[in-house]
Design a protein around this motif. Structure first.
Motif, PDB file in Angstrom:
ATOM      1  N   GLU A   8       4.561  11.077   1.151  1.00 57.70           N
ATOM      2  CA  GLU A   8       4.342  10.321  -0.075  1.00 57.70           C
ATOM      3  C   GLU A   8       3.020   9.564   0.024  1.00 57.70           C
ATOM      4  OE1 GLU A   8       7.019   7.204  -2.672  1.00 57.70           O
ATOM      5  OE2 GLU A   8       7.733   7.835  -0.711  1.00 57.70           O
ATOM      6  N   THR A   9       2.289   9.547  -1.087  1.00 60.25           N
ATOM      7  CA  THR A   9       0.987   8.870  -1.068  1.00 60.25           C
ATOM      8  C   THR A   9       0.976   7.692  -2.028  1.00 60.25           C
ATOM      9  OG1 THR A   9       0.143  10.403  -2.719  1.00 60.25           O
ATOM     10  CG2 THR A   9      -0.296  10.955  -0.428  1.00 60.25           C
ATOM     11  N   ILE A  10      -0.054   6.890  -1.894  1.00 56.22           N
ATOM     12  CA  ILE A  10      -0.244   5.734  -2.758  1.00 56.22           C
ATOM     13  C   ILE A  10      -1.733   5.674  -3.090  1.00 56.22           C
ATOM     14  CG2 ILE A  10      -0.446   4.217  -0.715  1.00 56.22           C
ATOM     15  CD1 ILE A  10       0.732   1.963  -2.375  1.00 56.22           C
ATOM     16  N   TRP A  64      -4.888   3.402  -4.513  1.00 56.88           N
ATOM     17  CA  TRP A  64      -5.285   2.008  -4.654  1.00 56.88           C
ATOM     18  C   TRP A  64      -6.773   1.959  -4.990  1.00 56.88           C
ATOM     19  CZ3 TRP A  64      -1.124  -1.221  -3.495  1.00 56.88           C
ATOM     20  CH2 TRP A  64      -1.372  -2.589  -3.678  1.00 56.88           C
ATOM     21  N   LYS A 101       1.636   6.565   2.055  1.00 57.23           N
ATOM     22  CA  LYS A 101       2.331   5.343   1.622  1.00 57.23           C
ATOM     23  C   LYS A 101       2.890   4.566   2.823  1.00 57.23           C
ATOM     24  CE  LYS A 101       5.519   4.209  -2.169  1.00 57.23           C
ATOM     25  NZ  LYS A 101       6.137   3.027  -1.721  1.00 57.23           N
ATOM     26  N   ARG A 102       3.220   5.314   3.878  1.00 58.72           N
ATOM     27  CA  ARG A 102       3.771   4.695   5.082  1.00 58.72           C
ATOM     28  C   ARG A 102       3.114   5.317   6.303  1.00 58.72           C
ATOM     29  NH1 ARG A 102       8.014   5.305   2.362  1.00 58.72           N
ATOM     30  NH2 ARG A 102       8.311   7.376   3.175  1.00 58.72           N
ATOM     31  N   GLU A 125       3.621  -0.297   5.317  1.00 61.15           N
ATOM     32  CA  GLU A 125       3.921   0.318   4.028  1.00 61.15           C
ATOM     33  C   GLU A 125       3.039  -0.253   2.936  1.00 61.15           C
ATOM     34  OE1 GLU A 125       8.370   1.574   3.349  1.00 61.15           O
ATOM     35  OE2 GLU A 125       8.286  -0.538   3.971  1.00 61.15           O
ATOM     36  N   ASN A 126       2.869   0.565   1.884  1.00 56.98           N
ATOM     37  CA  ASN A 126       2.194   0.130   0.658  1.00 56.98           C
ATOM     38  C   ASN A 126       0.821  -0.485   0.943  1.00 56.98           C
ATOM     39  OD1 ASN A 126       4.375   1.045  -0.944  1.00 56.98           O
ATOM     40  ND2 ASN A 126       5.526  -0.750  -0.313  1.00 56.98           N
ATOM     41  N   PHE A 127       0.578  -1.710   0.438  1.00 58.03           N
ATOM     42  CA  PHE A 127      -0.759  -2.305   0.560  1.00 58.03           C
ATOM     43  C   PHE A 127      -1.198  -2.405   2.030  1.00 58.03           C
ATOM     44  CE2 PHE A 127      -3.526  -6.316   0.059  1.00 58.03           C
ATOM     45  CZ  PHE A 127      -4.646  -5.564  -0.263  1.00 58.03           C
ATOM     46  N   GLU A 128      -0.256  -2.786   2.914  1.00 57.08           N
ATOM     47  CA  GLU A 128      -0.614  -2.894   4.340  1.00 57.08           C
ATOM     48  C   GLU A 128      -0.987  -1.529   4.927  1.00 57.08           C
ATOM     49  OE1 GLU A 128       0.824  -6.326   7.305  1.00 57.08           O
ATOM     50  OE2 GLU A 128       2.419  -4.997   6.622  1.00 57.08           O
ATOM     51  N   VAL A 169      -2.353   0.864   3.211  1.00 57.82           N
ATOM     52  CA  VAL A 169      -3.697   1.130   2.666  1.00 57.82           C
ATOM     53  C   VAL A 169      -4.740   0.432   3.538  1.00 57.82           C
ATOM     54  CG1 VAL A 169      -5.253   0.655   0.715  1.00 57.82           C
ATOM     55  CG2 VAL A 169      -2.927   1.490   0.291  1.00 57.82           C
TER      56      VAL A 169
END
Ligand code: ZN
Length: 173
Positions: free
Chosen positions: A87-89, A91, A109-110, A128-131, A133
């Protein structure tokens, strides 16, 4: 503690691959470097900083995405990503070394990281998430990659032209 000057792109140290911190280098001196990097990051202000950004070509990063400075601070020496989510995110990222540029980047994402503290203790954690990134952005710096390397050739040359214009204007002022 000291606030260190932050290098901006294009700069050869920012484009070079950082080297591993050697066993003999862990200790008080590396701890001080990490504390200085954290102070520099808070002063900027930013949520992450990699050693090449202050001209030290070693695999060292500091991050803090906590609500208040110090609450989420981590010093990571020889960080390695050992697991990545499919899974990606995405930003809109910015970088202290590439002022006035915002780039949308797709990241895992993780990620699970292993690293050593400045005193040499082995560490492991999932981000995870912002961290996630932030750590991936900072690890990019250790590979010699900055945001400017992730944009089109057109956007890159336009950015560098604007930079030159600003430098000329500053020189005349
Ligand atoms: Zn950066």
């Amino acid at each position: 503690m000291a606030i260190l000057p932050i290098l901006t792109a294009p700069h050869p140290v920012l484009s070079a691959q950082a080297r591993k911190v050697e066993d003999s280098e862990f200790g008080a001196e590396l701890q001080t470097l990490c504390e200085d990097m954290a102070e520099t990051m808070y002063d900027a202000p930013g949520v992450g900083l990699a050693a090449p950004q202050i001209g030290d070509g070693r695999r060292v990063i500091v991050i803090d995405s906590g609500e208040t400075p110090g609450s989420g601070l981590l010093h990571l020496c020889n960080p390695e990503i050992v697991e990545r989510s499919k899974e990606t995110i995405t930003w809109a990222e910015t970088c202290l070394s590439v002022p006035d540029l915002e780039v949308k980047v797709s990241r895992h994402k993780r990620v699970r990281l292993t690293w050593r503290s400045p005193l040499g203790e082995p560490k492991e954690q999932v981000f995870e998430n912002f961290e996630a990134v932030i750590v991936q952005h900072e690890i990019d710096h250790l590979l010699g990659t900055v945001l400017l390397d992730r944009v089109s050739r057109f956007r890159r040359s336009r950015y560098l032209q604007q930079l030159k214009k600003r430098e000329r204007a500053a020189a005349m002022a």
